[in-house]
Design an enzyme around this catalytic site. Structure first.
Site, PDB file in Angstrom:
ATOM      1  N   GLU A 251      38.121 145.589  60.484  1.00  0.00           N
ATOM      2  CA  GLU A 251      37.281 144.417  60.205  1.00  0.00           C
ATOM      3  C   GLU A 251      36.896 144.363  58.724  1.00  0.00           C
ATOM      4  OE1 GLU A 251      36.627 142.013  62.406  1.00  0.00           O
ATOM      5  OE2 GLU A 251      37.841 143.107  63.871  1.00  0.00           O
ATOM      6  N   TRP A 254      39.903 143.087  56.894  1.00  0.00           N
ATOM      7  CA  TRP A 254      40.004 141.628  57.031  1.00  0.00           C
ATOM      8  C   TRP A 254      39.153 140.942  55.965  1.00  0.00           C
ATOM      9  CZ3 TRP A 254      42.961 138.073  59.107  1.00  0.00           C
ATOM     10  CH2 TRP A 254      43.706 138.335  60.254  1.00  0.00           C
ATOM     11  N   TRP A 282      42.493 113.906  62.434  1.00  0.00           N
ATOM     12  CA  TRP A 282      41.273 114.370  63.083  1.00  0.00           C
ATOM     13  C   TRP A 282      40.511 113.177  63.668  1.00  0.00           C
ATOM     14  CZ3 TRP A 282      41.469 119.435  63.497  1.00  0.00           C
ATOM     15  CH2 TRP A 282      42.059 120.194  62.491  1.00  0.00           C
ATOM     16  N   ASN A 317      31.063 137.629  67.202  1.00  0.00           N
ATOM     17  CA  ASN A 317      32.351 137.284  66.624  1.00  0.00           C
ATOM     18  C   ASN A 317      33.311 136.651  67.636  1.00  0.00           C
ATOM     19  OD1 ASN A 317      34.116 137.350  64.252  1.00  0.00           O
ATOM     20  ND2 ASN A 317      35.371 138.742  65.466  1.00  0.00           N
ATOM     21  N   TRP A 335      38.196 121.126  60.640  1.00  0.00           N
ATOM     22  CA  TRP A 335      37.611 122.463  60.488  1.00  0.00           C
ATOM     23  C   TRP A 335      36.592 122.511  59.358  1.00  0.00           C
ATOM     24  CZ3 TRP A 335      38.154 124.770  55.762  1.00  0.00           C
ATOM     25  CH2 TRP A 335      39.206 124.343  54.942  1.00  0.00           C
ATOM     26  N   TRP A 358      37.801 130.030  59.840  1.00  0.00           N
ATOM     27  CA  TRP A 358      37.879 128.656  60.331  1.00  0.00           C
ATOM     28  C   TRP A 358      39.311 128.135  60.262  1.00  0.00           C
ATOM     29  CZ3 TRP A 358      35.326 125.283  63.187  1.00  0.00           C
ATOM     30  CH2 TRP A 358      33.998 125.569  63.502  1.00  0.00           C
TER      31      TRP A 358
END
Length: 427
Positions: A251, A254, A282, A317, A335, A358
């Protein structure tokens, strides 16, 4: 008397601080400063919990520094204006600080460099908030990675040889003596928030891999805000990890992966990482977006997550992935709308990670979830909160036999999303 200055930014601590240690190891007294950046604060509500947290942590630092007859000089305004005021108040030899990599910070530091050069003041910056920065982990040809797994593998191979895990101790006796002005929250138009940042809890790492996907377990470390504002160093956290904590280390990797994506591809701030998705049409229904924000979608796990976020500034998360996927895929809302809402609410908001996650959920980012992967929020509830403990805590109406009607039916929404994405790509 000439002094050196250490500019506290995303490193609000008096331990294991690379830039601060370097300043204190020079041969001049050091004045620590903090600038409450008006250009950032003007965009925030008066009770923003992050501002309260920053002010509280700086106050703790001031208390510690007072034992050395020193303190932090605080400023409120635009950074260049504050630095100009600093140079009027003190004879400054050099300004020390730790590097930041977000676009706003890079532009700010470019202006600061030019300003200090004109004033004949040194400007020394250091790597502190990450283990590897900028282009330290790249492909063999020097290009940045855009897929996480090979980045992680290269990161780990470099880390095995790393020597940067030593503690950077601070000799606080070298701080400039005196009492220095520091603004109160009220001086800047803020009030103390009722939302509080929780302390780090690394005891949760014992069973992290087994419990991290179950929001009712509350098996998270609450490390996010502390890394975001640097109340703890990433090095000190890694020093505490053991071999069994590899999932947690992933993590942290990341986090650095998304930081390097943002550094090398700054267009992601407001654009899709992969431009082939620019043709997506969208729906951007404002009424449905408001229901998502309020946690009134009719889907238990989505609603519980949004209400936890609104009330506490935290969201589990796993639930972040479900709520983000729901907004982009089920409602076909851009997004960027969700990313901006999370930026307002999350205590651990960090541009690189928020943007990266996102775009991963929307399918538009690097190493993203494929566009035809649409989370089923009902299945996610069954898998990760089967007894609805988490849901009933944050959305108690779901304890009744009759649930609110969902704003969209899953099968229909899934098929609509896939068709819309496919059409957008082909056009």
């Amino acid at each position: 008397m000439k002094i050196n200055v250490f500019w506290i930014r995303r490193d609000i601590r008096l331990s294991d601080n690379v830039g601060f240690a370097a300043a204190l190891n020079d041969n001049l007294p050091v004045l620590p400063i903090f600038i409450f950046d008006k250009q950032i604060l003007d965009e925030l509500p008066e009770d923003d919990a992050r501002v309260s947290f920053i002010h509280e942590e700086l106050s703790k630092m001031n208390t510690s520094l007072s034992k050395h007859e020193s303190g932090i000089r605080g400023y409120y305004g635009k950074p260049l204006d504050c630095l100009a005021q600093l140079l009027e108040e003190f004879e400054v030899n050099a300004l020390y600080t730790n590097r930041d990599y977000e676009p706003y910070a890079l532009n700010r530091d470019k202006e600061v460099t030019e300003f200090l050069e004109k004033e004949n003041v040194g400007f020394h910056t250091f790597k502190d908030q990450v283990i590897f920065e900028k282009s330290e982990v790249t492909k063999d040809d020097g290009n940045p990675y855009t897929v996480y797994t090979p980045f992680k593998n290269k990161w780990l191979s470099h880390f095995d040889e790393a020597t940067m895990i030593q503690d950077h101790a601070l000799n606080l006796t070298n701080c400039l003596k005196g009492k220095f002005d520091f603004p109160a929250l009220e001086d800047m138009g803020f009030v103390e928030s009722s939302i509080k940042v929780r302390p780090i809890d690394l005891t949760q790492l014992e069973n992290y891999e087994e419990t991290r996907n179950f929001p009712a377990t509350d098996g998270t470390s609450y490390l996010g805000p502390h890394l975001r504002f640097g109340t703890v160093s990433v090095r000190s956290i890694i020093r505490k990890l053991e071999k069994k904590d590899e999932v947690f280390l992933s993590e942290l990797i990341w986090r650095e992966f998304f930081m390097q994506i943002l550094f090398h591809f700054p267009h992601v701030v407001s654009n899709n990482f992969r431009d082939k998705y620019d043709g997506i049409k969208w729906r951007n229904n404002k009424e449905e977006f408001d229901k998502w924000c309020q946690g009134k979608t009719g889907y238990p796990l989505v609603d519980a997550g949004m209400r936890q976020l609104n009330k506490t500034g935290y969201m589990h998360n796993r639930v972040r992935m479900v709520t983000a996927s729901f907004l982009c895929k089920h409602l076909l809302i851009d997004w960027r709308w969700g990313e901006a809402y999370f930026a307002q609410k999350l205590l651990d908001y960090e541009l690189a990670s928020n943007n990266g996650n996102w775009q991963w959920s929307a399918g538009t980012g690097c190493d993203a979830s494929p566009y035809f992967r649409v989370f089923n929020p009902e299945n996610q509830l069954t898998k990760f909160d089967k007894k609805m403990i988490y849901v009933q805590k944050w959305a108690p109406e779901y304890s009744e036999l009759i649930f609110p009607t969902p704003i969209v039916e899953h099968k229909f929404a899934r098929e609509r999303a896939i068709a819309t994405y496919k059409e957008g790509i082909e056009n």
